[in-house]
Design an enzyme around this catalytic site. Structure first.
Site, PDB file in Angstrom:
ATOM      1  CB  SER A   1      -0.898   0.014   1.246  1.00 54.80           C
ATOM      2  OG  SER A   1      -1.562   1.251   1.380  1.00 54.80           O
TER       3      SER A   1
ATOM      4  CE1 TYR B   1      -4.681  -1.664   5.069  1.00 53.23           C
ATOM      5  CE2 TYR B   1      -3.586   0.400   4.498  1.00 53.23           C
ATOM      6  CZ  TYR B   1      -4.194  -0.781   4.118  1.00 53.23           C
ATOM      7  OH  TYR B   1      -4.291  -1.101   2.779  1.00 53.23           O
TER       8      TYR B   1
END
Length: 240
Positions: free
Chosen positions: A133, A146
């Site tokens: 990501s 995250y």
């Protein structure tokens, strides 16, 4: 590189993984589909038709992973895109949610790869794709759990690429920005360059066909995150 080969998609039931199944099917791949939800996997297999195998798996459960590896059998490639996300700041820290993000996003990859990667290395062929990501490049506000879990996945891909050079096993790290899914629907902030899952899947498959180790997109948006590792932190955080 893709047509006629068997790819195991882990995290195939929703979002990017589901879109990837359709995109890889159109590219001529044979598919093994895994996620926790057998019902959603079955509906995806019906949508695709043809030669698709469904192997339910909970990446947080070592026994489930072992059983799924045995059921999947020898595959030509594996894409790890299982993911969990909840937007959290330090002040909002929920231990169970943060631990779940680390379990699904990183430890699940470690569990599966611990079986798949050595087997590919022994055969001298294979293709491993880890979905990172843009949030994994540098610490961001509201990304407790995250961001760190995705950074770990990205680092893991770099470790494997270093070890597997010259073995016949390709390793790729692919780092998307915001994708419209049930997970990003949790965000209350504006998401620049928000992509639909189908568009993101096309970009992932395009990257898989390339010779690059790392691909980050959308390109212009990714420059900001990559540059953030080198900018003074106070300047970078002011941009957000």
């Amino acid at each position: 590189m893709i047509a006629g080969r068997t790819f195991w998609i882990i995290g195939a039931s929703e979002g990017l993984g589901r879109a990837l199944a359709h995109e890889l099917d159109q590219a001529g791949a044979r598919l093994v589909l895994s996620a926790r939800s057998a019902g959603r996997l079955d509906s995806l297999a019906e949508e695709i038709g043809g030669t698709v195998r469904v192997v339910p798996m909970d990446v947080s459960d070592p026994a489930s992973v072992r059983d799924a590896v045995a059921a999947a059998g020898e595959v030509d490639g594996m894409i790890y895109c299982a993911g969990f996300y909840e937007p959290l700041s330090v002040a909002e820290w929920k231990p169970e949610a943060v631990e779940a993000m680390c379990e699904v996003n990183f430890m699940g990859a470690v569990r599966v790869l611990g079986h798949v990667a050595p087997a590919m290395a022994a055969r001298g062929r294979g293709h491993l794709v880890l979905i990172g990501s843009l949030a994994g490049f540098t610490g961001l506000p509201g990304a407790i759990g995250y961001g760190a879990s995705k950074a770990a996945v990205m680092h893991l891909a770099e470790n494997m690429q270093a070890d597997l050079r010259g073995t016949g096993v390709r390793v790729q790290q692919i780092n998307p920005g915001f994708i419209r899914t049930r997970l990003t629907d949790k965000n209350s902030f504006a998401m620049p360059f928000l992509m639909e899952p189908d568009e993101a899947a096309r970009r992932v498959v395009h990257a898989m066909k390339s010779g690059r180790f790392a691909t980050s997109f959308p390109r212009v948006f990714s420059w900001l995150f990559r540059a953030g590792r080198f900018l003074p932190r106070s300047l970078f955080l002011r941009l957000f």
